[in-house]
Enzyme design. Structure first.
Site, PDB file in Angstrom:
ATOM      1  N   ASN A   1      22.180 -15.105 -40.459  1.00 12.20           N
ATOM      2  CA  ASN A   1      22.602 -13.531 -40.473  1.00 12.20           C
ATOM      3  C   ASN A   1      22.285 -13.177 -39.092  1.00 12.20           C
ATOM      4  OD1 ASN A   1      24.235 -12.515 -42.602  1.00 12.20           O
ATOM      5  ND2 ASN A   1      22.840 -13.285 -43.804  1.00 12.20           N
TER       6      ASN A   1
ATOM      7  N   ARG B   1      -0.873  -6.225 -48.751  1.00  7.23           N
ATOM      8  CA  ARG B   1       0.742  -6.167 -48.398  1.00  7.23           C
ATOM      9  C   ARG B   1       0.628  -4.996 -47.274  1.00  7.23           C
ATOM     10  NH1 ARG B   1       4.724  -8.782 -50.987  1.00  7.23           N
ATOM     11  NH2 ARG B   1       4.019  -9.216 -53.254  1.00  7.23           N
TER      12      ARG B   1
ATOM     13  N   MET C   1      11.718 -12.350 -46.734  1.00  4.64           N
ATOM     14  CA  MET C   1      11.417 -12.518 -48.229  1.00  4.64           C
ATOM     15  C   MET C   1      10.007 -11.919 -48.228  1.00  4.64           C
ATOM     16  SD  MET C   1      14.126 -13.839 -49.115  1.00  4.64           S
ATOM     17  CE  MET C   1      13.738 -14.439 -50.779  1.00  4.64           C
ATOM     18  N   ARG C   2       9.728 -10.845 -48.318  1.00  8.69           N
ATOM     19  CA  ARG C   2       8.689  -9.913 -48.472  1.00  8.69           C
ATOM     20  C   ARG C   2       9.011  -8.815 -49.166  1.00  8.69           C
ATOM     21  NH1 ARG C   2       4.846 -12.970 -49.113  1.00  8.69           N
ATOM     22  NH2 ARG C   2       3.392 -11.361 -49.047  1.00  8.69           N
TER      23      ARG C   2
ATOM     24  N   ASN D   1      19.310  -3.217 -44.767  1.00  7.75           N
ATOM     25  CA  ASN D   1      19.224  -4.771 -45.483  1.00  7.75           C
ATOM     26  C   ASN D   1      20.458  -5.447 -45.911  1.00  7.75           C
ATOM     27  OD1 ASN D   1      17.553  -6.968 -46.771  1.00  7.75           O
ATOM     28  ND2 ASN D   1      18.011  -5.941 -48.795  1.00  7.75           N
TER      29      ASN D   1
ATOM     30  N   HIS E   1      21.977  -7.980 -48.742  1.00  9.07           N
ATOM     31  CA  HIS E   1      21.833  -8.553 -50.251  1.00  9.07           C
ATOM     32  C   HIS E   1      22.953  -9.247 -50.582  1.00  9.07           C
ATOM     33  CE1 HIS E   1      19.611  -8.929 -53.824  1.00  9.07           C
ATOM     34  NE2 HIS E   1      20.900  -8.602 -54.395  1.00  9.07           N
TER      35      HIS E   1
ATOM     36  N   GLU F   1      28.938 -12.138 -45.424  1.00 10.18           N
ATOM     37  CA  GLU F   1      27.726 -11.435 -44.903  1.00 10.18           C
ATOM     38  C   GLU F   1      27.944 -11.298 -43.421  1.00 10.18           C
ATOM     39  OE1 GLU F   1      23.932 -12.830 -46.255  1.00 10.18           O
ATOM     40  OE2 GLU F   1      24.829 -13.697 -48.170  1.00 10.18           O
TER      41      GLU F   1
HETATM   42  C1  GRF Z   1      21.352 -14.169 -47.352  1.00 10.39           C
HETATM   43  O1  GRF Z   1      22.072 -14.444 -48.256  1.00 10.39           O
HETATM   44  C2  GRF Z   1      20.963 -12.687 -47.440  1.00 10.39           C
HETATM   45  O2  GRF Z   1      22.083 -11.904 -48.054  1.00 10.39           O
HETATM   46  C3  GRF Z   1      19.745 -12.462 -48.285  1.00 10.39           C
HETATM   47  O3  GRF Z   1      19.027 -13.640 -47.736  1.00 10.39           O
HETATM   48  C4  GRF Z   1      19.741 -14.566 -47.214  1.00 10.39           C
HETATM   49  C5  GRF Z   1      19.399 -15.008 -45.627  1.00 10.39           C
HETATM   50  O4  GRF Z   1      20.330 -16.089 -45.101  1.00 10.39           O
HETATM   51  N1  GRF Z   1      19.202 -11.267 -48.139  1.00 10.39           N
HETATM   52  P1  GRF Z   1      19.937 -16.183 -43.762  1.00 10.39           P
HETATM   53  O5  GRF Z   1      18.609 -16.611 -43.211  1.00 10.39           O
HETATM   54  O6  GRF Z   1      20.683 -15.110 -42.912  1.00 10.39           O
HETATM   55  O7  GRF Z   1      20.871 -17.440 -43.239  1.00 10.39           O
END
Ligand code: GRF
Length: 195
Positions: free
Chosen positions: A18, A69, A94-95, A111, A113, A178
């Site tokens: 992304n 945190r 991922m936090r 964000n 998702h 995405e």
């Molecule tokens: C994606 O599927 C996003 O929706 C989720 O984590 C993944 C990240 O993928 N939050 P990348 O690191 O952008 O390839």
């Protein structure tokens, strides 16, 4: 005359596809944003390679270096402020974020998702959608509020679930969407923030 652009701080933990989609969007002179910082909590995040190849400023803030945190989040916040960014873009970060941090960026943190929120918050979204026999899946870009995977929706994109889909095949179909959804969402946010 220089065009007024949003300055993004993109926060990643892993693959960074992304991030790459946003970098490609920013390569267009007319896109209303540029990337001021790529921040990862993991030095080994593959996505950092895209950032380095694109000569973007990068920083690693390792959550393991902090006792809790809140102190980690405040170190992340300080790096974002230092970069001059005015929109925080979570791209596979991922936090779990503290409310204290989230509330420092009201309307200025988004964000992505991999589900059609409010369905399937949290992890393993594609496996859960398949297990429920859904006929559609998709992704959502939303403003970040203290409650995880909630907050006003900016863009949503749908894909069909096809016969024989596995979490991986469905996930790939969603990921393609995405990569279109995130730049589209940044354009929408820019329209309101750059007024
Ligand atoms: C994606 O599927 C996003 O929706 C989720 O984590 C993944 C990240 O993928 N939050 P990348 O690191 O952008 O390839």
């Amino acid at each position: 005359m220089g065009v007024n652009k949003l300055k993004l701080a993109v926060l990643i933990s892993g693959r960074g596809s992304n991030l790459k989609a946003l970098m490609d969007a920013c390569a267009d002179e007319a896109f209303p944003a540029k990337i001021a910082l790529v921040l990862s909590n993991r030095a080994e995040a593959e996505g950092l390679k895209f950032a380095l190849a694109g000569e973007l400023p990068t920083v690693v803030v390792n959550h393991k270096d902090f006792p809790d945190r809140l102190s980690f989040d405040m170190a992340v916040h300080a790096e974002i402020v230092k970069s001059g960014a005015n929109l925080v873009v979570l791209a596979g970060f991922m936090r779990i974020l503290t409310p204290e941090f989230v509330n420092l960026w009201p309307g200025r943190m988004i964000n992505i998702h991999p589900s059609l929120l409010p369905d399937y918050k949290g992890l393993d979204t594609h496996a859960r959608a398949l297990a429920d026999g859904q006929s559609e899946a998709g992704c959502t870009v939303h403003y970040v509020v203290p409650e995880m995977d909630s907050g006003p929706i900016i863009v949503q994109k749908r894909v069909p679930v096809l016969p024989g889909d596995t979490p991986d095949t469905l996930g790939e179909r969603v990921l393609e969407q995405e990569h279109a959804a995130y730049p589209e969402a940044v354009r929408i946010v820019a329209r309101s923030l750059l007024k």
